[in-house]
Design a protein around this motif. Structure first.
Motif, PDB file in Angstrom:
ATOM      1  N   GLU A 108       0.808  -1.215   0.000  1.00 49.59           N
ATOM      2  CA  GLU A 108       0.000   0.000   0.000  1.00 49.59           C
ATOM      3  C   GLU A 108       0.842   1.266   0.000  1.00 49.59           C
ATOM      4  O   GLU A 108       0.474   2.251  -0.655  1.00 49.59           O
ATOM      5  CB  GLU A 108      -0.942  -0.001   1.210  1.00 49.59           C
ATOM      6  N   HIS A 109       1.927   1.297   0.747  1.00 52.72           N
ATOM      7  CA  HIS A 109       2.738   2.514   0.816  1.00 52.72           C
ATOM      8  C   HIS A 109       4.221   2.162   0.894  1.00 52.72           C
ATOM      9  O   HIS A 109       4.602   1.089   1.379  1.00 52.72           O
ATOM     10  CB  HIS A 109       2.336   3.381   2.021  1.00 52.72           C
ATOM     11  N   VAL A 110       5.028   3.087   0.403  1.00 57.82           N
ATOM     12  CA  VAL A 110       6.487   2.956   0.416  1.00 57.82           C
ATOM     13  C   VAL A 110       7.049   4.049   1.308  1.00 57.82           C
ATOM     14  O   VAL A 110       6.749   5.238   1.111  1.00 57.82           O
ATOM     15  CB  VAL A 110       7.078   3.051  -1.008  1.00 57.82           C
ATOM     16  N   THR A 111       7.855   3.650   2.282  1.00 60.72           N
ATOM     17  CA  THR A 111       8.473   4.592   3.213  1.00 60.72           C
ATOM     18  C   THR A 111       9.924   4.796   2.812  1.00 60.72           C
ATOM     19  O   THR A 111      10.694   3.831   2.744  1.00 60.72           O
ATOM     20  CB  THR A 111       8.390   4.067   4.654  1.00 60.72           C
ATOM     21  N   PHE A 112      10.294   6.043   2.546  1.00 67.88           N
ATOM     22  CA  PHE A 112      11.667   6.374   2.147  1.00 67.88           C
ATOM     23  C   PHE A 112      12.420   6.959   3.344  1.00 67.88           C
ATOM     24  O   PHE A 112      11.895   7.811   4.072  1.00 67.88           O
ATOM     25  CB  PHE A 112      11.677   7.375   0.986  1.00 67.88           C
ATOM     26  N   ASP A 113      13.646   6.504   3.499  1.00 70.61           N
ATOM     27  CA  ASP A 113      14.516   7.017   4.550  1.00 70.61           C
ATOM     28  C   ASP A 113      15.947   6.945   4.039  1.00 70.61           C
ATOM     29  O   ASP A 113      16.241   6.245   3.057  1.00 70.61           O
ATOM     30  CB  ASP A 113      14.357   6.217   5.838  1.00 70.61           C
ATOM     31  N   ALA A 114      16.861   7.663   4.701  1.00 74.22           N
ATOM     32  CA  ALA A 114      18.248   7.705   4.229  1.00 74.22           C
ATOM     33  C   ALA A 114      19.141   8.269   5.317  1.00 74.22           C
ATOM     34  O   ALA A 114      18.669   8.803   6.336  1.00 74.22           O
ATOM     35  CB  ALA A 114      18.353   8.559   2.963  1.00 74.22           C
ATOM     36  N   ASP A 116       6.525  15.925   3.391  1.00 76.59           N
ATOM     37  CA  ASP A 116       5.959  16.331   2.099  1.00 76.59           C
ATOM     38  C   ASP A 116       6.200  17.807   1.799  1.00 76.59           C
ATOM     39  O   ASP A 116       5.978  18.257   0.673  1.00 76.59           O
ATOM     40  CB  ASP A 116       4.453  16.061   2.083  1.00 76.59           C
ATOM     41  N   LEU A 117       6.655  18.576   2.784  1.00 75.95           N
ATOM     42  CA  LEU A 117       6.850  20.018   2.611  1.00 75.95           C
ATOM     43  C   LEU A 117       8.302  20.393   2.400  1.00 75.95           C
ATOM     44  O   LEU A 117       8.654  21.572   2.504  1.00 75.95           O
ATOM     45  CB  LEU A 117       6.300  20.763   3.846  1.00 75.95           C
ATOM     46  N   ASP A 118       9.172  19.424   2.118  1.00 77.73           N
ATOM     47  CA  ASP A 118      10.593  19.714   1.914  1.00 77.73           C
ATOM     48  C   ASP A 118      10.799  20.268   0.505  1.00 77.73           C
ATOM     49  O   ASP A 118      10.781  19.519  -0.475  1.00 77.73           O
ATOM     50  CB  ASP A 118      11.435  18.453   2.102  1.00 77.73           C
ATOM     51  N   ASN A 119      10.988  21.608   0.410  1.00 80.01           N
ATOM     52  CA  ASN A 119      11.224  22.244  -0.878  1.00 80.01           C
ATOM     53  C   ASN A 119      12.542  23.014  -0.916  1.00 80.01           C
ATOM     54  O   ASN A 119      13.015  23.379  -1.982  1.00 80.01           O
ATOM     55  CB  ASN A 119      10.079  23.224  -1.212  1.00 80.01           C
ATOM     56  N   GLU A 120      13.094  23.262   0.265  1.00 76.48           N
ATOM     57  CA  GLU A 120      14.314  24.054   0.302  1.00 76.48           C
ATOM     58  C   GLU A 120      15.509  23.216  -0.107  1.00 76.48           C
ATOM     59  O   GLU A 120      15.501  21.987  -0.051  1.00 76.48           O
ATOM     60  CB  GLU A 120      14.539  24.629   1.709  1.00 76.48           C
ATOM     61  N   GLY A 157      14.284  12.404   8.433  1.00 77.94           N
ATOM     62  CA  GLY A 157      13.382  13.484   8.847  1.00 77.94           C
ATOM     63  C   GLY A 157      12.731  14.225   7.701  1.00 77.94           C
ATOM     64  O   GLY A 157      12.354  15.397   7.862  1.00 77.94           O
ATOM     65  N   TRP A 158      12.567  13.612   6.545  1.00 69.08           N
ATOM     66  CA  TRP A 158      11.899  14.267   5.426  1.00 69.08           C
ATOM     67  C   TRP A 158      10.398  14.365   5.673  1.00 69.08           C
ATOM     68  O   TRP A 158       9.836  13.675   6.517  1.00 69.08           O
ATOM     69  CB  TRP A 158      12.139  13.483   4.127  1.00 69.08           C
ATOM     70  N   SER A 214      22.007  11.053   6.497  1.00 63.25           N
ATOM     71  CA  SER A 214      21.944  12.511   6.360  1.00 63.25           C
ATOM     72  C   SER A 214      22.700  13.035   5.146  1.00 63.25           C
ATOM     73  O   SER A 214      22.519  14.193   4.755  1.00 63.25           O
ATOM     74  CB  SER A 214      22.495  13.171   7.633  1.00 63.25           C
ATOM     75  N   SER A 215      23.551  12.222   4.525  1.00 62.74           N
ATOM     76  CA  SER A 215      24.316  12.678   3.359  1.00 62.74           C
ATOM     77  C   SER A 215      23.510  12.599   2.063  1.00 62.74           C
ATOM     78  O   SER A 215      23.944  13.131   1.036  1.00 62.74           O
ATOM     79  CB  SER A 215      25.592  11.841   3.218  1.00 62.74           C
ATOM     80  N   VAL A 216      22.362  11.957   2.085  1.00 58.74           N
ATOM     81  CA  VAL A 216      21.559  11.765   0.879  1.00 58.74           C
ATOM     82  C   VAL A 216      20.579  12.926   0.746  1.00 58.74           C
ATOM     83  O   VAL A 216      19.878  13.289   1.695  1.00 58.74           O
ATOM     84  CB  VAL A 216      20.818  10.417   0.938  1.00 58.74           C
ATOM     85  N   ARG A 217      20.536  13.497  -0.465  1.00 62.43           N
ATOM     86  CA  ARG A 217      19.617  14.607  -0.724  1.00 62.43           C
ATOM     87  C   ARG A 217      18.322  14.087  -1.345  1.00 62.43           C
ATOM     88  O   ARG A 217      18.327  13.197  -2.191  1.00 62.43           O
ATOM     89  CB  ARG A 217      20.261  15.624  -1.657  1.00 62.43           C
TER      90      ARG A 217
END
Length: 346
Positions: free
Chosen positions: A274-280, A315-319, A312-313, A282-285
């Motif tokens: 149903e859903h995919v959770t992305f994590d990484a 849906d509002l990460d645009n910067e 810590g991403w 801190s060096s990954v953009r």
């Protein structure tokens, strides 16, 4: 017989009888209790010289006390208890080892199902949440799973709890022979065990310059039998499209394309996710080529996107994000053949 001899014989007999009588009297006097001497004189209460012999009243009181004490002491013995109950006294028998072995076992299966599940949770509490093909699995997990061989009921209840509450890694990441194996952890499970799994994880980054040959999706992997999986976690350890990998990667977009193809094959085998959770790390953009390709792949399969707690991403990460080298980034780079000088400069 002459008269003188007769007198001597009679005297001897009298002496013998008298001696016997005296010996009997002395023996009786030694064993008999002392006879109190009656006295009509009463000693004053304040007398400093009490009488050595007890009076008649004192003797009666002492006799009554002795009788009561004797009765009380008799009641404390086994014989007194037996007389009170009318049963013969039975001496206590020590519990032998054989008797201890024959004791009735605890009726565990008669407990309510909720309590049994709680006990299973405590039993598996010290196992890691994410399980991988690791050389320590035999010591940490395999011995615990021997508990499932107790009976069919425990095998079903405890087995379902264990496999449904842990996340299993699709492809191994532990360095060594397990990393290059052609038989990952899922391929070593039975169809029933795979059907109990509810969460899977796929790590991308190890072997970025030369992925292992075992990292392929095929029927032997058994992803199509993981019908209870609803969550897939994709954890990215490094992004080879970053500038620090210039001169070390095989070709532009090589590992990024490999990762997109691997995720596509996994989602194709498991349409029930149903859903995919992305994590990484801190060096990954998030806006790097690696992450943008993976996110678009998940969206193209109609999956919901969620974000893990490590990076810590949201849906509002645009910067724009600033890459800061970390210990995890250094370890991943060294594992894949990047020099320390390159990591430090980056």
């Amino acid at each position: 017989m002459p008269r003188k001899a007769t007198q001597q014989l009679v005297g001897r007999r009298i002496t013998t009888r008298t001696s016997r009588t005296i010996a009997t009297v002395v023996d009786n006097s030694l064993h008999a209790p002392p006879t109190p001497i009656p006295s009509n004189l009463n000693s004053p209460l304040s007398s400093a010289y009490p009488s050595t012999y007890a009076s008649e009243a004192e003797g009666d009181v002492e006799g009554q006390v002795d009788e009561h004490v004797a009765e009380a002491m008799g009641a404390l013995t086994l014989a007194g208890a037996a007389e009170a109950t009318g049963e013969a006294p039975a001496p206590p028998k020590p519990l032998s080892r054989l008797a201890r072995r024959k004791q009735k076992p605890f009726p565990f299966l008669e407990l309510p199902a909720e309590l049994r599940v709680k006990i299973y949770e405590y039993f598996f509490d010290d196992t890691h949440y994410v399980l991988d093909l690791d050389p320590d699995n035999y010591r940490r997990i395999h011995k615990k799973l021997g508990f499932l061989r107790t009976c069919r009921t425990i095998s079903l209840e405890a087995g379902y709890l264990f496999y449904s509450t842990h996340t299993f890694r699709i492809f191994p990441t532990h360095p060594g022979k397990h990393f290059k194996t052609k038989k990952p952890l899922l391929a070593r499970m039975s169809a029933r065990q795979r059907s109990w799994i509810t969460s899977l994880e796929m790590r991308l980054g190890p072997g970025w310059n030369k992925p292992p040959r075992g990292w392929v999706v095929n029927p032997a992997l058994g992803l199509h039998e993981c019908t209870s999986v609803r969550k897939l976690t994709v954890f990215v350890e490094c992004d080879p499209s970053d500038g620090i990998f210039n001169g070390f990667r095989r070709a532009d977009d090589f590992y990024e394309g490999f990762s997109r193809g691997l995720l596509t094959d996994v989602l194709t085998e498991m349409p029930f996710v149903e859903h995919v959770t992305f994590d990484a790390w801190s060096s990954v953009r998030k806006k790097g080529a690696m992450m943008r390709g993976l996110i678009n792949t998940a969206l193209s399969h109609g999956k919901q996107l969620r974000w893990g707690p490590e990076r810590g991403w949201s849906d509002l990460d645009n910067e724009e994000e600033i890459v800061v080298p970390t210990n995890d980034m250094v370890a991943t780079a060294l594992l894949n053949g990047v020099g320390m000088d390159v990591v430090i400069v980056a």
